[in-house]
Write an enzyme that holds these catalytic residues in place. Sequence first.
Site, mmCIF file in Angstrom:
data_model
loop_
_atom_site.group_PDB
_atom_site.id
_atom_site.type_symbol
_atom_site.label_atom_id
_atom_site.label_comp_id
_atom_site.label_asym_id
_atom_site.label_seq_id
_atom_site.Cartn_x
_atom_site.Cartn_y
_atom_site.Cartn_z
ATOM 1 N N HIS A 1 0.123 1.076 0.642
ATOM 2 C CA HIS A 1 0.307 0.643 2.025
ATOM 3 C C HIS A 1 0.249 1.785 3.046
ATOM 4 O O HIS A 1 1.073 1.865 3.955
ATOM 5 C CB HIS A 1 1.625 -0.120 2.160
ATOM 6 N N HIS B 1 2.167 -8.170 6.413
ATOM 7 C CA HIS B 1 3.004 -8.276 5.218
ATOM 8 C C HIS B 1 4.208 -9.193 5.460
ATOM 9 O O HIS B 1 5.339 -8.846 5.092
ATOM 10 C CB HIS B 1 3.435 -6.873 4.774
ATOM 11 N N GLU C 1 -1.121 -11.671 1.452
ATOM 12 C CA GLU C 1 -1.677 -10.569 2.236
ATOM 13 C C GLU C 1 -3.200 -10.648 2.155
ATOM 14 O O GLU C 1 -3.786 -10.321 1.134
ATOM 15 C CB GLU C 1 -1.196 -9.233 1.673
HETATM 16 C C1 GLA Z 1 2.687 -5.414 -1.983
HETATM 17 C C2 GLA Z 1 2.560 -4.827 -3.335
HETATM 18 C C3 GLA Z 1 3.823 -5.036 -4.097
HETATM 19 C C4 GLA Z 1 4.998 -4.466 -3.351
HETATM 20 C C5 GLA Z 1 5.035 -5.014 -1.957
HETATM 21 C C6 GLA Z 1 6.072 -4.326 -1.112
HETATM 22 O O1 GLA Z 1 2.633 -6.753 -2.026
HETATM 23 O O2 GLA Z 1 1.461 -5.320 -4.050
HETATM 24 O O3 GLA Z 1 3.721 -4.448 -5.366
HETATM 25 O O4 GLA Z 1 4.898 -3.074 -3.307
HETATM 26 O O5 GLA Z 1 3.811 -4.875 -1.326
HETATM 27 O O6 GLA Z 1 7.289 -4.258 -1.721
#
Ligand code: GLA
Length: 385
Positions: free
Chosen positions: A138, A211, A350
């Site tokens: 991220h 997110h 997402e």
């Molecule tokens: C995304 C990732 C997960 C986790 C979340 C945040 O969805 O794929 O593994 O890290 O973000 O917690």
Amino acid sequence: MTAKQNARALLCALLFVGELSLAGSLSSQGMRGTIRKESFGKTASGARIDLYTLSNKKGMQVAITNFGATVVALKVPDRAGKAADVVLGFDTLEGYENGTAYFGATVGRYGNRIGGGQFSIDGKTYTLPKNNGNNTLHGGIVGFNKKVWKAIAGKDSESLEMSYLSVDGEEGFPGNLSVKVAFTLAADRNELKIDYTASTDKDTVLNLTNHSYFNLAGEGNGDILDHVLMLHAKQFTPVDKTLIPTGELRDVAGTPLDFTTATSIGKRISENYEQLVFGKGYDHNWVLARAESEKGLTLAAEAYDPKSGRKLEVLTTEPGVQFYSGNFLDGSAKGKGNKAYGQRAAFCLETQHFPDSPNHPNFPGTLLKPNSVFHSQTVFRFSAK
Ligand code: GLA
């Protein structure tokens, strides 16, 4: 008709037209949404942060802060017309500053993982800070979710635009990247549209997403295992145990990742299928079924909560969607009203390019070059039945 009768008829006609246009303008004014701006406090380093609340006439409200261009609250009616906030989050800015779960945030420069924290463009290797085992997640240590964005409310009272300039070298990424995220709450439909636009002055990679963590029964209201999900995808991208794609595109048919027919999230989540073991549940990228020639929005996912009757449809121009079933939530983050959000208290959808695309030439490309403009769009559409 006498001249007098003619004049009267003309007057009547004019009055009638006048009334019509007045009624028209009144009703369109009546249909318009509103945007309220208030202070959301100051960051630890003293930056003033605001909270913008967009409301429409169909009972939907979205609150967005310019800290991380984050969706803080999203209120939608259930089948009885009763509104509840269906996204996880915090009551205060401090929660977002200290949070580690990306609640509601705009994620970038590269959403999801980059394997080994590196990639190359034209033979030049870029090294990123690793913040997820051996990988970069991220956008790195200080991703777009922790940045202060500039907000401009649109003239139409329906949209709010956030902009951010990510400088050359920020978190290891090349190029000055100028990003805009526009949030639009439709006046007459319970629909939040997010438009992402970006341009760069050097070749770079990007993957922008939102997110939000949804619980259609209302945040803090138990887990989402009974929510019924459909993913319009025939394939997914299997991962290794660090959640980096192997490069394979695997058919969902015959696996617990098949959501081509509506299935409750909890039904197969604990099956002993290696991909579910690696993800501690669902944490995978689905390859959206879209004809090669098809451009524009495609229906990616549908989630339904049988208790409240709330339904969410996600439409996107992106090629993939990461369905994450909130596996890492462990109750340690105290959310709104001091509620503890336990494991699977929410799910994320997402919309995105695939994880680690810069290291997988067979995946849709994430390279952005100077003189071209990146644009993507995602719509979160709500209804109740
Ligand atoms: C995304 C990732 C997960 C986790 C979340 C945040 O969805 O794929 O593994 O890290 O973000 O917690």
